[in-house]
Every structure is written in structure tokens, then in C-alpha cells.
Design an enzyme around this catalytic site. Sequence first.
Site, PDB file in Angstrom:
ATOM      1  N   ASP A  25       0.861  -1.304   0.019  1.00  0.00           N
ATOM      2  CA  ASP A  25      -0.173  -0.053  -0.042  1.00  0.00           C
ATOM      3  C   ASP A  25       0.920   1.363  -0.098  1.00  0.00           C
ATOM      4  OD1 ASP A  25      -2.367   1.266  -0.049  1.00  0.00           O
ATOM      5  OD2 ASP A  25      -2.687   1.284   2.256  1.00  0.00           O
ATOM      6  N   ASN A  73     -11.128  -2.746  -5.019  1.00  0.00           N
ATOM      7  CA  ASN A  73     -10.367  -1.869  -5.919  1.00  0.00           C
ATOM      8  C   ASN A  73     -10.931  -1.504  -7.147  1.00  0.00           C
ATOM      9  OD1 ASN A  73      -7.128  -3.051  -4.807  1.00  0.00           O
ATOM     10  ND2 ASN A  73      -8.285  -1.177  -3.912  1.00  0.00           N
TER      11      ASN A  73
HETATM   12  C1  IPE Z   1      -5.208  -2.727  -0.149  1.00  0.00           C
HETATM   13  O1  IPE Z   1      -4.916  -1.429  -0.125  1.00  0.00           O
HETATM   14  C2  IPE Z   1      -5.396  -3.189  -1.466  1.00  0.00           C
HETATM   15  C3  IPE Z   1      -4.248  -3.411  -1.906  1.00  0.00           C
HETATM   16  C4  IPE Z   1      -2.791  -3.457  -1.591  1.00  0.00           C
HETATM   17  C5  IPE Z   1      -4.127  -4.116  -3.309  1.00  0.00           C
HETATM   18  P1  IPE Z   1      -6.274  -0.439  -0.220  1.00  0.00           P
HETATM   19  O2  IPE Z   1      -5.581   0.993  -0.372  1.00  0.00           O
HETATM   20  O3  IPE Z   1      -7.187  -0.903  -1.241  1.00  0.00           O
HETATM   21  O4  IPE Z   1      -6.800  -0.579   1.160  1.00  0.00           O
HETATM   22  P2  IPE Z   1      -7.892   0.476   1.877  1.00  0.00           P
HETATM   23  O5  IPE Z   1      -8.793   1.139   1.001  1.00  0.00           O
HETATM   24  O6  IPE Z   1      -6.994   1.506   2.356  1.00  0.00           O
HETATM   25  O7  IPE Z   1      -8.418  -0.297   3.069  1.00  0.00           O
HETATM   26  C1  IPE Z   2      -1.829   0.411  -3.245  1.00  0.00           C
HETATM   27  O1  IPE Z   2      -1.427   1.691  -3.455  1.00  0.00           O
HETATM   28  C2  IPE Z   2      -1.926  -0.232  -4.738  1.00  0.00           C
HETATM   29  C3  IPE Z   2      -3.359  -0.632  -4.983  1.00  0.00           C
HETATM   30  C4  IPE Z   2      -4.195  -0.898  -3.942  1.00  0.00           C
HETATM   31  C5  IPE Z   2      -3.516  -1.527  -6.333  1.00  0.00           C
HETATM   32  P1  IPE Z   2      -2.683   2.603  -3.121  1.00  0.00           P
HETATM   33  O2  IPE Z   2      -3.019   3.071  -4.767  1.00  0.00           O
HETATM   34  O3  IPE Z   2      -3.729   1.995  -2.300  1.00  0.00           O
HETATM   35  O4  IPE Z   2      -1.946   3.816  -2.717  1.00  0.00           O
HETATM   36  P2  IPE Z   2      -2.623   4.925  -1.469  1.00  0.00           P
HETATM   37  O5  IPE Z   2      -3.146   4.107  -0.315  1.00  0.00           O
HETATM   38  O6  IPE Z   2      -3.577   5.715  -2.095  1.00  0.00           O
HETATM   39  O7  IPE Z   2      -1.363   5.771  -1.192  1.00  0.00           O
HETATM   40 MG    MG Z   3      -4.387   2.313  -0.433  1.00  0.00          MG
END
Ligand code: IPE
Ligand code: IPE
Ligand code: MG
Length: 244
Positions: A25, A73
Amino acid sequence: MAKKIKENELIKADEHLKSVAVIMDGNGRWAKKRLLPRTAGHKAGAANVEKMLMTFREMGVHHVTIYAFSTENWKRPREEVEALMELTFTYLQDVVMKKIEAGENFRVHFLGDKSALPERLRAKCVEVEGLNPDSDYICNVALNYGGRAEIVHAANEAIKAGHTEITEEILTRYMYTSESPDPDLIIRTGGDFRISNFLLWQCAYSEIVVTDTLFPDFDRDAINDAVKEFYSRKRRFGGVEEEK
Ligand code: IPE
Ligand code: IPE
Ligand code: MG
């Protein structure tokens, strides 16, 4: 877990650390800090995946599970979802396949429902899963994965196979992760203390380490620090502490 750890040296995993899972993340925040679009963060994250997997392999961890795309997602803007699907396809084709063809010792297994993926990506996942079937280094990629969906899927598969009563052993057998042991350690980058629907069944006794480091910056030293933290924990699995 008593383990002597030398300063600045990559930790060697032992029988206590067979399986690691990573919630990758913080790509979006990494990009935002640089005034870049979120997709630039995903590109930087993808570039870091390979380095991270090589570090875990060097440590001697045989099972690494990475969270690439959750069932939730899909809620993201269409352009971001499309960019993530495209990036995953390109990564599998240009990095993963090339490495395996060059003789690298690892294999890939996908966790999640492939049927909802763009057809080109779905087919590439199936192709990649067929490579290096005998390698004992396995990377599980959670793609269109949700822990709740996985449990429901496993229960339905068990019913289809004729089971009329569910046990923990039966359900475990039908999980996407049936080839890997439950994670000893789950690392979440990006600083949030939550599981976000990841490995709900398998995380029962996992140690959880949260690091503020954003995933594109999750380098060798940061990985080593997270593993060091794991080795400082006392796992009891509901029992009492072992005598030293
Ligand atoms: C978790 O991250 C999913 C992945 C890393 C693929 P998210 O960014 O989707 O999680 P939340 O929304 O902060 O819980
Ligand atoms: C994790 O990074 C990757 C995926 C969920 C695909 P994020 O896109 O959730 O990054 P933040 O949490 O917005 O910084
Ligand atoms: Mg995230």
C-alpha cells in the site's frame, strides 16, 4: 523467537519464517508527494515488486504472497483500474516471463477470481501459472482477491465436490492458497493498521508488522527491519510461552 541478528546484515529466514504476505500500500501517496499522477506511483510500486521478491528469496523465504488488486479496488476511477490491469499485464509479460525463461527459480500462482479480469490479462495469468511447475519458491499474487469472497468460493467448491459438512481442514483445502502455508508474517506498507479483506482465513495467527514506508520505497533495509520486528515477537498460538 530467539535469533541472533547482526547489524546491517540480511536476516536469514529459518523454520519460523516460511511464508510472508505483503499488503503493498501507499503507491498513490508516494506519487502525490511528488506531484505525480497516481498511476506513476503504481509504476514505481511495480518496479519495486521484483526487488522485494529477490530480497525475500535471498533471505530464504519460500512463500511470498502479494496483494496486487482487491475485489474492492474496482471502485477506483476507471482510468486507474485500466492502468493497473495494463501494468499487471506488461509486468507479467516483460518481467516475470523473461525472468522465468532466463532460468530464475520461482513460480507464480494467482489468488482470486480471474474470470472478471480483462481477457488478455486472464490468459496471461494462466500462461504464467503453467511455468516452472517444480520450483519450490512460490509467489502468490492476489489479483481481484477478497478474503470474504475466497471463503465463500471455498465453501461452494466443497459443496460442488460433494461435501455435506464443512470442517476447517476441508475449507482450507479449497482456499486459493492451498499450496502455501498460512503467512507467519503479514507486512503492510503505508502505515494503516488494517487488513483490508486480505487473507482473512489464513491470518488467524500471523504476526502483523505495519511500516510507514510507502510501497515504492520499501527497499532491502526496510524489508530487513520488518523481518527483524517479526523475530522480536513472541508467538504463542494460544498456548503459554515456551521456556528458554
Ligand atoms: C489494500 O490497499 C489493497 C492492495 C494493496 C491491493 P487499499 O488501498 O485498497 O486499502 P484501503 O482502501 O486503504 O483499506
Ligand atoms: C496500493 O497503493 C496499490 C493498490 C491498491 C493497487 P494505493 O493505490 O492504495 O496507494 P494509496 O493508499 O492511495 O497511497
Ligand atoms: Mg491504499
